[in-house]
Write a protein that holds these residues in place. Structure first.
Motif, short mmCIF file in Angstrom:
data_model
loop_
_atom_site.label_atom_id
_atom_site.label_comp_id
_atom_site.label_asym_id
_atom_site.label_seq_id
_atom_site.Cartn_x
_atom_site.Cartn_y
_atom_site.Cartn_z
N ALA A 89 0.77 -1.01 -0.12
CA ALA A 89 -0.21 0.04 0.11
C ALA A 89 0.98 1.31 0.03
O ALA A 89 0.76 2.09 -0.63
CB ALA A 89 -0.81 0.14 1.17
N ASN A 145 1.61 4.47 -2.67
CA ASN A 145 1.28 5.85 -2.45
C ASN A 145 -0.19 5.72 -1.72
O ASN A 145 -0.86 6.89 -1.86
CB ASN A 145 1.34 7.13 -3.53
CG ASN A 145 2.79 7.00 -4.03
OD1 ASN A 145 3.77 7.08 -3.22
ND2 ASN A 145 2.95 7.06 -5.42
N LYS A 146 -0.60 4.75 -1.11
CA LYS A 146 -1.76 4.73 -0.51
C LYS A 146 -1.66 4.55 1.13
O LYS A 146 -2.39 3.67 1.68
CB LYS A 146 -2.67 3.65 -1.08
CG LYS A 146 -3.00 3.78 -2.54
CD LYS A 146 -4.00 2.67 -2.79
CE LYS A 146 -4.44 3.05 -4.31
NZ LYS A 146 -5.20 1.85 -4.84
N LYS A 147 -0.53 5.43 1.51
CA LYS A 147 -0.36 5.14 3.04
C LYS A 147 -1.72 5.36 3.72
O LYS A 147 -1.78 4.99 4.87
CB LYS A 147 0.86 6.11 3.46
CG LYS A 147 1.32 6.14 4.83
CD LYS A 147 2.73 7.04 5.04
CE LYS A 147 3.26 6.39 6.46
NZ LYS A 147 4.46 7.35 6.72
N GLU A 148 -2.47 6.42 3.38
CA GLU A 148 -3.71 6.71 4.17
C GLU A 148 -4.71 5.68 4.49
O GLU A 148 -5.40 5.67 5.43
CB GLU A 148 -4.32 7.72 3.41
CG GLU A 148 -4.98 7.47 2.13
CD GLU A 148 -4.23 7.42 1.05
OE1 GLU A 148 -4.76 6.97 0.03
OE2 GLU A 148 -3.11 7.90 1.17
N CYS A 149 -4.51 4.39 3.56
CA CYS A 149 -5.45 3.43 3.88
C CYS A 149 -4.60 1.92 4.14
O CYS A 149 -5.09 0.93 3.78
CB CYS A 149 -6.38 3.16 2.63
SG CYS A 149 -5.52 2.88 1.14
N SER A 150 -3.31 2.34 4.58
CA SER A 150 -2.27 1.12 4.80
C SER A 150 -3.07 0.26 5.63
O SER A 150 -2.73 -1.00 5.78
CB SER A 150 -0.91 1.54 4.94
OG SER A 150 -0.84 2.30 6.09
N TYR A 198 -5.17 -2.54 4.24
CA TYR A 198 -4.41 -3.47 3.63
C TYR A 198 -3.86 -4.25 4.54
O TYR A 198 -3.77 -5.72 4.41
CB TYR A 198 -3.05 -2.85 2.60
CG TYR A 198 -3.33 -2.46 1.50
CD1 TYR A 198 -3.28 -3.00 0.19
CD2 TYR A 198 -4.30 -1.09 1.28
CE1 TYR A 198 -3.38 -2.27 -0.87
CE2 TYR A 198 -4.79 -0.61 0.03
CZ TYR A 198 -4.30 -1.30 -1.09
OH TYR A 198 -4.56 -0.75 -2.44
N ASP A 213 -7.74 -3.14 -5.02
CA ASP A 213 -6.16 -3.13 -5.19
C ASP A 213 -5.89 -4.06 -3.80
O ASP A 213 -4.81 -4.87 -3.86
CB ASP A 213 -5.62 -1.86 -5.02
CG ASP A 213 -5.43 -1.25 -6.22
OD1 ASP A 213 -5.82 -2.11 -7.23
OD2 ASP A 213 -5.09 0.04 -6.46
#
Length: 412
Positions: free
Chosen positions: A304, A308-313, A316, A356
């Motif tokens: 994640a 570049n999806k750290k805000e929803c890591s 994941y 994803d």
């Protein structure tokens, strides 16, 4: 050359971890240019990687089963590693020549364990069978024959040689192999629900799931975490024992759950809960399920970040962490998830809906199973570099093992 590796657990009759077969991208598989990678190059690349990382950091101190071609055997490559760390797997296409037999005898004298891989009996293999400590037999439907099995058994000393059933993919195959006398088992039969039912999930287990979901949020609510822990006497005792252990060296004992939670902080709390809560839910199942869950969680979280999806890591992370709960509890995922407030992304991914997070879970599963073409395909679809996945996977193995060591110190 990009080299991928994975490890597949090998369990004994009591569902205890015996070792791992270390798989690598080689043989008939192709690299990105479409050129085949021969066995010597692939194994050499993997061994180099093991030497850099330390084989114990990949296997957690368990035995590593490693495939060796005839050339690598005759070159003495197994002796690059101590005999107490490695099982030397002799591939099925190795010619049992006098030269090979002599080298295998030398390895045995040095203390190495010898395994014969995917054995199809023929009389020419008798000298190899006389030296074998482990014989691997493929039990996958369509490949297994009783004739081959009995031929192997009649030419080995069963008092000294263990039979290993490989490609054991479900409970039925496991029971058949066990009843035939196999002592070791390789495959993902244990990672699937054995007798799935419509039963409800106990209150303590629901609390453990809620706790996992709560600490995985980017902004953790310490009051909510403390309230959940207080509902479970086992978790209450464990967290107080942890925070007051020599590991933290507090001058004054903490007896309040909220203060204990705050003192640990988000990072340590997430680590502890990930381990302790899963232990609470994993009754009578192989501990390897917890290990796999933690590896998947860390891997998915890092993918994640790569996306570049750290805000929803956190979503994941939970996708990987909860991916084996149905196998731990033998309960349908739908039932497991209906009482726990999970991020929508996680819920959809675990229910099999394409997103994803679900694709990232498919990616780590492909890695676990050594399906290298799927690894490349899924990586490309996600938009991440497939060549980076082996590094992320190795980092996840290391993270999980460190987590276990921390919790062993505190006797959780």
């Amino acid at each position: 050359m990009q080299t991928y590796f994975a490890r597949q657990p090998i369990l004994d009759q009591n569902m205890r971890l015996y070792g791992y077969e270390l798989l690598y991208r080689g043989g008939p598989h192709a690299d990105n240019s479409g050129n085949p990678i021969d066995g010597e190059r692939a194994t050499a690349a993997v061994i180099e990687g093991f030497q850099v990382r330390g084989i114990e950091n990949i296997t957690g101190g368990k035995m590593a089963f490693v495939n060796f071609t005839q050339k690598l055997l005759l070159d003495g490559v197994p002796t690059y590693f101590p005999p107490n760390t490695m099982v030397v797997e002799v591939l099925e296409d190795v010619d049992p020549s006098d030269e090979v037999i002599e080298e295998l005898r030398r390895l045995k004298k040095l203390g190495y364990t010898l395994a014969l891989d995917d054995l199809r009996y023929r009389p020419a293999l008798n000298p190899l069978l006389a030296l074998a400590d482990i014989v691997k037999i493929d039990f996958l439907d369509g490949s297994f024959t009783m004739r081959n099995f009995y031929a192997v058994c009649s030419h080995v000393n069963l008092a000294k040689c263990k039979l290993l059933a490989e490609r054991v993919e479900n409970q039925k195959i496991y029971e058949k192999a066990r009843d035939l006398g196999c002592q070791l088992f390789q495959g993902y039969f244990f990672a699937k629900p054995s007798n799935i039912t419509e039963k409800t999930v106990g209150v303590m287990r629901i609390n453990a799931m809620r706790l996992l979901a709560e600490v995985s949020k980017n902004a953790v609510d310490f009051d909510a975490v403390a309230a959940i822990i207080k509902q479970d006497m086992g978790l209450t005792l464990k967290i107080l024992k942890l925070v007051n252990s020599a590991y933290f060296g507090l001058a004054k004992e903490i007896t309040d759950i909220k203060k204990a939670v705050v003192y640990l902080g988000h990072v340590e709390l997430k680590k502890w809960v990930s381990f302790a809560a899963l232990i609470n839910m994993n009754d009578n199942k192989p501990p390897e399920l917890i290990e796999m869950s933690l590896i998947r969680a860390h891997f998915c979280e890092n993918v994640a970040i790569r996306l570049n999806k750290k805000e929803c890591s956190d979503a994941y992370f939970l996708t990987g962490l909860f991916s084996l709960l149905d196998a731990m509890l033998d309960v349908h995922k739908k039932i497991l998830l209906e009482d726990v407030m999970l991020p929508e992304l996680t819920h959809d991914a675990l229910m099999g809906n394409s997103n994803d997070a679900h694709n990232t879970l498919d990616l780590i599963i492909a890695l676990e199973q050594g399906k290298w073409e799927d690894v490349l395909r899924i990586s490309e679809g996600l938009g991440v570099n497939g060549g980076d996945m082996a590094g992320l996977y190795a980092d996840s193995l290391q993270w999980s093992m460190e987590l276990h060591k921390d919790n062993e110190v505190d006797d959780l």
